[in-house]
Design a protein around this motif. Structure first.
Motif, short mmCIF file in Angstrom:
data_model
loop_
_atom_site.label_atom_id
_atom_site.label_comp_id
_atom_site.label_asym_id
_atom_site.label_seq_id
_atom_site.Cartn_x
_atom_site.Cartn_y
_atom_site.Cartn_z
N THR A 1 4.82 40.42 -26.63
CA THR A 1 4.36 40.89 -25.80
C THR A 1 3.51 41.53 -26.24
O THR A 1 2.40 41.39 -25.46
CB THR A 1 4.83 40.32 -24.39
N ILE B 1 10.05 27.35 -18.49
CA ILE B 1 9.01 27.46 -19.04
C ILE B 1 7.86 28.22 -18.14
O ILE B 1 6.78 28.60 -18.91
CB ILE B 1 7.69 25.74 -19.62
N ALA B 2 7.37 27.21 -16.85
CA ALA B 2 6.76 28.81 -15.99
C ALA B 2 6.90 29.96 -15.69
O ALA B 2 6.07 30.72 -15.88
CB ALA B 2 6.17 27.89 -14.60
N LEU C 1 5.80 32.40 -19.01
CA LEU C 1 4.29 32.10 -19.20
C LEU C 1 3.89 32.91 -17.62
O LEU C 1 2.73 33.71 -17.83
CB LEU C 1 3.68 30.50 -18.46
N PHE D 1 5.03 36.49 -19.50
CA PHE D 1 4.25 36.85 -20.44
C PHE D 1 2.53 37.55 -19.36
O PHE D 1 1.92 38.17 -19.95
CB PHE D 1 4.13 35.23 -21.78
N VAL D 2 2.01 36.39 -19.30
CA VAL D 2 0.88 36.69 -18.11
C VAL D 2 0.94 38.72 -17.46
O VAL D 2 0.31 39.46 -17.80
CB VAL D 2 0.06 35.84 -17.16
#
Length: 403
Positions: free
Chosen positions: A182, A317-318, A321, A324-325
């Motif tokens: 990241t 998975i959410a 994500l 990371f964001v």
């Protein structure tokens, strides 16, 4: 079918054997060491698989007494309460406060993600909390504890322990895999701008190597007795606090009173300038957690995960994500957009998805290559520890909201 019933003494003895088995396998497996999978998780899972096979084949089933599991859970969370030191936060300055604030924001969003997606799939939204901050920011210990709490008659959430522990295991791996990649681009950009000092890399190698070594300390019987008495005082007075909390009409976990009193007693001890046995209390907490987590894993009903596999995977998975964001576009900038910020962000990902061990390993990987970040090695472990205290309160709020 033959049923083997183990009493609480048999169960805690077996939990010790399971812990040693997990520890042995971790020493033999580079993969398990790489992702910092706890020994109770490894050994307990093996027992759960064997018990599942025996039960499914109609050969026999092994029943465990959970009396000591509940007690060990309360002891562990009481030691978590003892970690909430106000003077320590002040000494750490604004950075620790900022990390703690960000932790509270992130764990709240983790729960919002989990409950929202769980509701979309038509399953109990409280299971979404189990795949939220219970498993991720909290880690395996919190997953086992709140899993048992959610399955109690107060909440009645079926399969909560299995779901939470499965998500926590995923989080340990994800926390390690996500950290370095990241921040790789951010660090590359800083390096191109000559904003990373390279002259202390050798020193950092030594510093980094010591941060995830097994912690050693010197003690004596007086300090350990003092630690035991403070723990007993927190447990005893915690019952009174739990009764007061229950009178508010809001449902709290049984250990919440003891957790609160642990924090109160620690700060009273420090305010009166008395010697505080921090290492001794941490050791008691580690022993309690190891046995408690082993018992929780041993009692897993693995077959319940099959029906919930798709919702769990989608939620996880959410969560990845989001992490990371948030880390790449927000946290790095909030922390200062410099090298220290990059190291801190990498460490934050480690404990927000897995554990403090993941955080320290993530930071070590970067500092060994690019140079030291003393601020990160102070702020991340302390901020991560304090986040457990607030996590328990926020989890409770979510569970009550959906009850």
């Amino acid at each position: 079918m033959f049923e083997l019933q183990l009493d609480m003494y048999h169960t805690v003895g077996l939990a010790a054997v399971v812990f040693w088995l997990g520890n042995f396998l971790i020493k033999k497996s580079a993969l398990l060491r790489k992702y910092y999978i706890p020994a109770p998780l490894v050994g307990g899972l093996i027992f759960a698989i064997i018990n599942t096979i025996l039960t499914a084949s109609g050969t026999m089933t092994i029943s465990l007494d959970k009396t000591l599991q509940s007690i060990l859970m309360t002891v562990f969370f009481t030691t978590v309460g003892f970690s909430a030191s106000i003077p320590l936060i002040k000494r750490g300055g604004k950075l620790i406060t900022l990390i703690l604030f960000v932790s509270v924001v992130v764990l709240t969003i983790q729960n919002l993600i989990g409950t929202s997606i769980a509701s979309l799939f038509g399953i109990d939204p409280r299971l979404g909390v189990g795949v939220g901050s219970i498993a991720l920011m909290g880690g395996p210990g919190t997953a086992a504890a709140f899993g048992a709490t959610m399955e109690s008659p107060i909440y009645g959430v079926e399969s909560a322990t299995a779901v939470s522990l499965a998500a926590a295991t995923f989080g340990l791996v994800a926390g390690s895999l996500l950290g370095g990649p990241t921040m790789r681009k951010r660090i590359s950009q800083l390096e191109q701008k000559n904003q990373i000092a390279m002259d202390e890399v050798a020193a950092t190698k030594e510093e980094g190597a010591s941060t995830i070594e097994e912690e050693k300390f010197e003690t004596n019987s007086t300090r350990f007795i003092n630690a035991g008495m403070l723990l007993a005082l927190a447990l005893g007075t915690g019952v009174i606090v739990s009764e007061l909390l229950a009178s508010t009409g809001i449902t709290f976990p049984g250990y919440m009173g003891a957790l609160v009193m642990g924090a109160v007693i620690r700060n009273i001890v420090e305010a009166t300038s008395r010697q505080y046995p921090d290492y001794e209390l941490n050791t008691i907490g580690e022993v309690s957690l190891s046995l408690f987590l082993a018992m929780a894993m041993m009692g897993l009903e693995l077959w319940v995960l099959a029906d919930l596999a798709i919702p769990i995977v989608v939620i996880l998975i959410a969560q990845v994500l989001f992490m990371f964001v948030f880390s790449y576009f927000i946290l790095f900038n909030v922390l200062g957009k410099n090298y220290d910020a990059a190291v801190q962000t990498t460490g934050f990902i480690g404990y927000a998805m897995g554990s403090t061990s993941n955080a320290m390993a993530n930071m070590q990987t970067i500092t060994r290559k690019y140079g030291p970040s003393r601020a990160a090695y102070i702020a991340i472990p302390i901020g991560g520890t304090f986040s457990d205290f607030f996590n328990a309160i926020i989890i409770t709020a979510f569970l009550n909201f959906f009850t």
